[in-house]
Design an enzyme around this catalytic site. Structure first.
Site: not given
Ligand code: GUN
Length: 282
Positions: A52, A96, A119
């Site tokens: 990311k 996360q 998100d």
């Molecule tokens: N862990 C797995 N997928 C995601 C996501 O889309 N956002 C976040 N914050 N954590 C994740």
């Protein structure tokens, strides 16, 4: 069979973000900024977070990683998020998941400001989203809609089946398809005779979280198949999805591969959401 190439769509969207980021920089003197919070050492999460950050930097956005100890307390995590909520130089916040077991996802989803929720998963963001007034939309389902649009696939009037009912993918996916005028059936792990539903669908979005669950026999001829799964348990330890992709050639009309389908679009949509939140705040 048309391969719905998430990398290609990603490149397209990322290129379209570059002038928006430049315009934001001109206006504010800084780039849009995504803050990523990770607690502990989960190896898969560490890879996702690094990806990311790299994606942000490639398009000229700023990203900072806040790597917190595995044993951080809930009040400490909440305080960290509140500091980021109040920081004028932060446009997007992503915590996360999964969190270490002693921490509460529920609390995080109530603490991140919806004005900075890159998100689109906080309860307030989801409330606006399900009311049809999104601030930002959850990344994976929005990314799926972007892929379909890129290939001129109009879902209006289609029978669409979504497999999986998570707040991250299944439920918001059903909502976006409904808003795009598909007739949607939401199936899940307790659905009796899943194939009876998927076989009648023009479009199937599979987010079941089970490696290679569905194959040719589960889809009708000329179905469109979107695979949200991501597992490290394919042949020879390769990445694979919830669908047995190799069976679809000559049967499905179009399908997303794994890797290279929905995955890249999730990150790209995160960049898009961060840019959107930055633009809205200034
Ligand atoms: N862990 C797995 N997928 C995601 C996501 O889309 N956002 C976040 N914050 N954590 C994740």
């Amino acid at each position: 069979m048309l391969i719905l190439d998430g990398k290609e769509v990603s490149n397209h969207v990322r290129t379209s973000l570059i002038p928006r980021i430049a315009a934001f920089k001109n206006k504010t003197g800084r780039a849009p900024h995504l803050a990523v919070v990770i607690c502990g050492e989960d190896p898969a999460s560490q890879v996702y977070v690094r990806n990311k950050k790299a994606a942000c930097e490639k398009v000229g956005m700023t990203s900072t990683i806040h790597a917190l100890r595995e044993d951080i307390t809930q009040p400490e995590l909440t305080e960290m998020i509140e500091t980021l909520n109040a920081d004028e130089g932060v446009d997007g916040i992503l915590v996360q998941f999964p969190l270490p077991k002693h921490l509460s996802t529920h609390e995080v989803l109530q603490t991140v400001s919806p004005l900075k929720d890159a998100d689109g998963l906080t309860y307030k963001s989801l409330g606006y989203f399900f009311a049809g007034q999104p601030l930002v939309s959850p990344c994976t389902p929005k990314g799926v809609m972007t892929i379909l649009k890129h290939y001129n696939i109009n879902v209006e009037g289609m029978n669409a089946v979504v497999v999986g009912r998570s707040n991250i993918v299944g439920k918001p996916m059903a909502m976006l398809l409904t808003e795009a005028n598909a007739t949607v059936t939401l199936c899940h792990s307790k659905t009796k005779n899943l194939a009876q539903f998927t076989k009648n669908a023009d479009l199937v979005v599979v987010a079941a979280g089970k490696a290679q669950l569905l194959g040719k026999d589960d889809f009708k001829k000329d179905a469109i198949v979107v695979d949200v799964g991501m597992h490290g348990s394919g042949q020879g330890g390769k990445l694979c999805g919830d669908v047995r992709f190799s069976e679809l050639e000559g049967w499905a009309k179009a399908a997303t591969p794994v890797p290279g389908g929905v995955g890249p679009m999730t990150i790209t949509t995160l960049l898009e959401n961060t840019c959107l939140l930055a633009e809205k705040r200034v």
